[in-house]
Motif scaffolding. Structure first.
Motif, mmCIF file in Angstrom:
data_model
loop_
_atom_site.group_PDB
_atom_site.id
_atom_site.type_symbol
_atom_site.label_atom_id
_atom_site.label_comp_id
_atom_site.label_asym_id
_atom_site.label_seq_id
_atom_site.Cartn_x
_atom_site.Cartn_y
_atom_site.Cartn_z
ATOM 1 N N VAL A 68 0.679 -0.925 0.045
ATOM 2 C CA VAL A 68 0.018 -0.321 -0.148
ATOM 3 C C VAL A 68 1.137 0.924 0.054
ATOM 4 C CG1 VAL A 68 -2.004 1.275 1.516
ATOM 5 C CG2 VAL A 68 -2.038 -1.154 1.147
ATOM 6 N N GLU A 69 2.210 1.498 0.980
ATOM 7 C CA GLU A 69 2.933 2.576 0.663
ATOM 8 C C GLU A 69 4.055 1.722 0.734
ATOM 9 O OE1 GLU A 69 2.120 4.327 4.504
ATOM 10 O OE2 GLU A 69 0.322 4.712 4.054
ATOM 11 N N GLY A 70 5.344 2.835 0.803
ATOM 12 C CA GLY A 70 6.309 2.695 0.363
ATOM 13 C C GLY A 70 7.153 2.285 -1.337
ATOM 14 N N ALA A 71 7.893 1.582 -0.805
ATOM 15 C CA ALA A 71 8.552 1.638 -2.612
ATOM 16 C C ALA A 71 7.959 1.014 -3.771
ATOM 17 C CB ALA A 71 10.167 1.095 -2.548
ATOM 18 N N VAL A 72 6.576 0.072 -3.173
ATOM 19 C CA VAL A 72 6.432 -0.804 -4.002
ATOM 20 C C VAL A 72 5.401 0.715 -4.773
ATOM 21 C CG1 VAL A 72 4.446 -3.025 -4.255
ATOM 22 C CG2 VAL A 72 7.085 -2.466 -2.543
ATOM 23 N N ALA A 73 4.818 1.270 -3.104
ATOM 24 C CA ALA A 73 3.229 1.476 -3.921
ATOM 25 C C ALA A 73 3.908 2.945 -5.087
ATOM 26 C CB ALA A 73 2.768 2.471 -2.901
ATOM 27 N N HIS A 74 5.206 3.044 -4.808
ATOM 28 C CA HIS A 74 5.410 4.532 -6.087
ATOM 29 C C HIS A 74 5.791 3.120 -7.390
ATOM 30 C CE1 HIS A 74 9.073 6.280 -7.769
ATOM 31 N NE2 HIS A 74 8.635 7.862 -6.732
#
Length: 260
Positions: A68-74
């Motif tokens: 949901v957040e962090g590098a994967v979301a970016h």
């Protein structure tokens, strides 16, 4: 990723009183102790989710799966969409979204990218601790309104990839994606926190040639192997072609053209 190496001791702990019951469940399910003063790792139940923390001096920070957040979301929002090299490697093109089996799922980052682009994903992770982190991250991701639709495209299987592929039931995947953990040769591989954490825990995938052989027997259209850019190919049949990036390379083993 390979199965747990001998000598890596892991305990389960809750970081708050509210997580005690869940910690006990994970300990029982994984066959791990709740108390071990000599443990090398702690599988921690935190408010943010299940996380793995290496213990001792100079240990890297905890690792958890967060879609949901962090590098994967970016990466989902700004990573380049279907123009990404991994998308081209698995055969994504206008009107084509292949069914993909990621047989070395790890923390699920590549599988999530492909799912976000519309691929139906099956994931296999055979290291029980890594599979637990991935399962927890998928469960939390399902609760998010936007990410939940992507997670619904992802199915997690836990077990030995080679055995699961050889005994596959149902419709075979069009594409099998492999990203084995090999003995590190490039210093850049050491800077990633996940690699520093996982190497003493899971070691290297020394059975990659057998995994490639099994994948080639099952995939209907192609097998894709992600490698460090300068690393040799997996022992066995040579790839038909490769896509080269700055640090990684995708070796493509084509069997049949993907068409809409």
């Amino acid at each position: 990723m390979s199965e747990q190496q001998t000598g890596s001791r892991i305990r389960v702990q809750a970081l708050s009183a509210g997580g005690q019951a869940q910690a006990q469940q994970w300990a029982q399910r994984l066959g791990l102790p709740l108390e071990d003063a000599d443990a090398d790792f702690a599988l921690q139940v935190a408010d943010e989710g299940l996380q793995l923390q290496q213990l001792g001096n100079d240990a890297p920070g905890a690792v958890r799966v967060d879609f949901v957040e962090g590098a994967v979301a970016h990466r989902r929002l700004f990573g380049g969409g279907s123009g990404q090299m991994i998308a081209k490697a698995v055969g994504i093109q206008p009107g084509v979204r292949p069914k993909v089996l990621d047989a070395t799922a790890g923390l699920g980052k590549d599988a999530f990218v492909l799912a976000s682009l519309g691929c139906e994903m099956s994931l296999i992770e055979r290291q029980p601790i890594i599979a637990a982190l991935l399962e927890d991250g998928l469960a939390r991701g399902r609760q998010d309104r936007e990410v939940g639709a992507i997670i619904s495209q992802m199915r997690l299987l836990t077990g030995n990839s080679i055995e699961l592929i050889r005994n596959w039931e149902g419709e075979p995947p069009q594409v099998i994606y492999l990203d084995p953990m090999f003995p590190h040769r490039e210093k850049t591989a050491l800077v990633k926190k996940e690699m520093r954490l996982f190497r003493p825990l899971v070691g290297d995938d020394m059975d990659a040639p057998a995994l490639l052989e099994a994948a080639l027997a099952l995939a209907t259209h192609r097998v894709v192997v992600k490698r460090p850019r300068k690393a040799p190919c997996i022992d066995g049949p040579k790839p038909g072609y490769a896509l080269d990036g700055k640090s990684s390379r995708y070796d493509i083993y084509p069997k049949k053209a993907l068409k809409s």
